[in-house]
Design a protein around this motif. Sequence first.
Motif, PDB file in Angstrom:
ATOM      1  N   TYR A   1      65.756  42.948  34.914  1.00 48.53           N
ATOM      2  CA  TYR A   1      65.600  44.392  35.046  1.00 48.53           C
ATOM      3  C   TYR A   1      66.944  45.039  35.367  1.00 48.53           C
ATOM      4  N   ASP A   2      67.387  45.941  34.508  1.00 48.91           N
ATOM      5  CA  ASP A   2      68.664  46.639  34.703  1.00 48.91           C
ATOM      6  C   ASP A   2      68.399  47.864  35.562  1.00 48.91           C
ATOM      7  N   ARG A   3      68.521  47.696  36.867  1.00 48.37           N
ATOM      8  CA  ARG A   3      68.122  48.741  37.812  1.00 48.37           C
ATOM      9  C   ARG A   3      69.173  49.850  37.912  1.00 48.37           C
ATOM     10  N   PRO A   4      68.783  51.092  37.639  1.00 46.83           N
ATOM     11  CA  PRO A   4      69.710  52.211  37.829  1.00 46.83           C
ATOM     12  C   PRO A   4      70.088  52.338  39.297  1.00 46.83           C
ATOM     13  N   ALA A   5      71.282  52.845  39.559  1.00 49.09           N
ATOM     14  CA  ALA A   5      71.767  52.951  40.936  1.00 49.09           C
ATOM     15  C   ALA A   5      70.829  53.764  41.819  1.00 49.09           C
ATOM     16  N   LYS A   6      70.214  54.804  41.240  1.00 47.32           N
ATOM     17  CA  LYS A   6      69.342  55.661  42.043  1.00 47.32           C
ATOM     18  C   LYS A   6      68.003  55.006  42.375  1.00 47.32           C
ATOM     19  N   GLU A   7      67.723  53.842  41.785  1.00 46.62           N
ATOM     20  CA  GLU A   7      66.502  53.107  42.107  1.00 46.62           C
ATOM     21  C   GLU A   7      66.739  52.006  43.126  1.00 46.62           C
ATOM     22  N   THR A   8      67.989  51.842  43.559  1.00 44.53           N
ATOM     23  CA  THR A   8      68.273  50.776  44.514  1.00 44.53           C
ATOM     24  C   THR A   8      67.813  51.167  45.911  1.00 44.53           C
ATOM     25  N   TYR A   9      67.451  50.156  46.689  1.00 44.92           N
ATOM     26  CA  TYR A   9      67.018  50.401  48.056  1.00 44.92           C
ATOM     27  C   TYR A   9      68.118  51.083  48.859  1.00 44.92           C
ATOM     28  N   GLN A  10      69.355  50.619  48.687  1.00 43.22           N
ATOM     29  CA  GLN A  10      70.449  51.159  49.481  1.00 43.22           C
ATOM     30  C   GLN A  10      70.697  52.623  49.167  1.00 43.22           C
ATOM     31  N   TYR A  11      70.590  53.000  47.905  1.00 44.35           N
ATOM     32  CA  TYR A  11      70.775  54.410  47.549  1.00 44.35           C
ATOM     33  C   TYR A  11      69.687  55.267  48.206  1.00 44.35           C
TER      34      TYR A  11
ATOM     35  N   MET B   1      70.119  58.142  51.093  1.00 43.65           N
ATOM     36  CA  MET B   1      69.717  59.531  50.876  1.00 43.65           C
ATOM     37  C   MET B   1      68.688  59.998  51.898  1.00 43.65           C
ATOM     38  N   LYS B   2      67.957  59.061  52.474  1.00 38.68           N
ATOM     39  CA  LYS B   2      66.951  59.420  53.480  1.00 38.68           C
ATOM     40  C   LYS B   2      67.523  59.419  54.889  1.00 38.68           C
ATOM     41  N   ASN B   3      68.401  58.465  55.182  1.00 38.51           N
ATOM     42  CA  ASN B   3      68.847  58.278  56.571  1.00 38.51           C
ATOM     43  C   ASN B   3      70.344  58.455  56.801  1.00 38.51           C
ATOM     44  N   GLY B   4      71.123  58.572  55.723  1.00 38.33           N
ATOM     45  CA  GLY B   4      72.571  58.634  55.876  1.00 38.33           C
ATOM     46  C   GLY B   4      73.079  59.992  56.324  1.00 38.33           C
ATOM     47  N   THR B   5      74.372  60.028  56.687  1.00 42.31           N
ATOM     48  CA  THR B   5      75.012  61.290  57.037  1.00 42.31           C
ATOM     49  C   THR B   5      75.279  62.075  55.753  1.00 42.31           C
ATOM     50  N   LEU B   6      75.658  63.318  55.890  1.00 39.49           N
ATOM     51  CA  LEU B   6      75.949  64.153  54.729  1.00 39.49           C
ATOM     52  C   LEU B   6      77.067  63.534  53.900  1.00 39.49           C
ATOM     53  N   GLU B   7      78.084  63.019  54.582  1.00 45.31           N
ATOM     54  CA  GLU B   7      79.204  62.392  53.886  1.00 45.31           C
ATOM     55  C   GLU B   7      78.752  61.145  53.125  1.00 45.31           C
TER      56      GLU B   7
ATOM     57  N   ILE C   1      77.744  50.582  47.068  1.00 44.14           N
ATOM     58  CA  ILE C   1      76.812  51.254  47.981  1.00 44.14           C
ATOM     59  C   ILE C   1      76.324  50.269  49.035  1.00 44.14           C
ATOM     60  N   SER C   2      75.934  49.066  48.581  1.00 41.51           N
ATOM     61  CA  SER C   2      75.424  48.031  49.483  1.00 41.51           C
ATOM     62  C   SER C   2      76.472  47.635  50.507  1.00 41.51           C
ATOM     63  N   ASN C   3      77.721  47.462  50.049  1.00 40.73           N
ATOM     64  CA  ASN C   3      78.803  47.045  50.948  1.00 40.73           C
ATOM     65  C   ASN C   3      79.068  48.092  52.014  1.00 40.73           C
ATOM     66  N   LYS C   4      79.022  49.363  51.635  1.00 32.49           N
ATOM     67  CA  LYS C   4      79.282  50.436  52.598  1.00 32.49           C
ATOM     68  C   LYS C   4      78.241  50.436  53.711  1.00 32.49           C
ATOM     69  N   VAL C   5      76.966  50.258  53.344  1.00 37.27           N
ATOM     70  CA  VAL C   5      75.897  50.234  54.342  1.00 37.27           C
ATOM     71  C   VAL C   5      76.006  49.003  55.230  1.00 37.27           C
ATOM     72  N   GLU C   6      76.317  47.846  54.621  1.00 36.84           N
ATOM     73  CA  GLU C   6      76.450  46.600  55.387  1.00 36.84           C
ATOM     74  C   GLU C   6      77.593  46.710  56.395  1.00 36.84           C
ATOM     75  N   ASN C   7      78.715  47.307  55.962  1.00 40.81           N
ATOM     76  CA  ASN C   7      79.853  47.470  56.858  1.00 40.81           C
ATOM     77  C   ASN C   7      79.499  48.377  58.024  1.00 40.81           C
ATOM     78  N   LYS C   8      78.708  49.413  57.726  1.00 47.78           N
ATOM     79  CA  LYS C   8      78.287  50.334  58.785  1.00 47.78           C
ATOM     80  C   LYS C   8      77.382  49.621  59.780  1.00 47.78           C
ATOM     81  N   ASN C   9      76.460  48.796  59.260  1.00 47.57           N
ATOM     82  CA  ASN C   9      75.550  48.042  60.129  1.00 47.57           C
ATOM     83  C   ASN C   9      76.315  47.052  61.008  1.00 47.57           C
TER      84      ASN C   9
END
Length: 249
Positions: free
Chosen positions: A197-207, A211-217, A237-245
């Motif tokens: 399945y070629d998942r579009p970026a907007k369908e990823t869990y991290q995206y 969009m639900k819990n992230g800061t405006l930036e 996108i995944s790496n940015k969230v992991e680094n934040k965690n």
Amino acid sequence: MICKIQGGGTGVHANSGSCRNIAEYLEHEDSKNIEQGKEVEPFFNNEKESLRYSEMIEMIDKNKAQLKKTDSKFFVVTIAPSEKELKAMGNTPEEQSAALKSYINDSFIQNYADNFNKNLKKEDINYFAKIHHERGSKGENNMHAHIVIGRKDKSNKIKLSPKTNHKGTTKGVVKGGFDRSKLAEMNEKAFDKKFSYDRPAKETYQYMHTMKNGTLEEKKEAEKIAQTPKKEQVQEISNKVENKNDLSR
């Protein structure tokens, strides 16, 4: 894909007693299918394609060593693929059902086991599951699955709670823990690999999580990356969230 973990309270997902009530609830679609001359989806796990009602109740209810009367005895996980994901799983309801069962038995249950960081295998997880075929008001396919998973593993020795707030702990009373966000990502990657399945970026869990819990930036950055959905950008996108965690731990 929606992956929702439930259990507790006083409703249908009350889980401090027998799993009989939830098992009966999950049979609600059967009588309608029988009336319409359709086949009934059986309860199943990775050992049997069809489980007897009494057999699956006993599987969960007997494994409660060292659990207090008010402790959770099981949890219920709902897995609901999107309509696009279902199309990637097969062309007919029968093909999609078989694919969803295979995904649960081979991928989801192993990911669930891995997330406890206790060297568990999918064969250690005590569960039964059922596929539901439902149609929305516009006729869309809402096929999904419910999985009843015991609080104790099959050996009746290890307590397993996917609702704990501990994540990979090595000190203190709780060893291991459970990372629900990590489970969602693992399930997504396993699905994409299994069904090509070629998942579009907007369908990823991290995206969607950003969009639900992230800061405006963070939301602006995620939206910018998603404009050109390439695998490298999804990983960014995944790496940015992991680094934040990592920084917040």
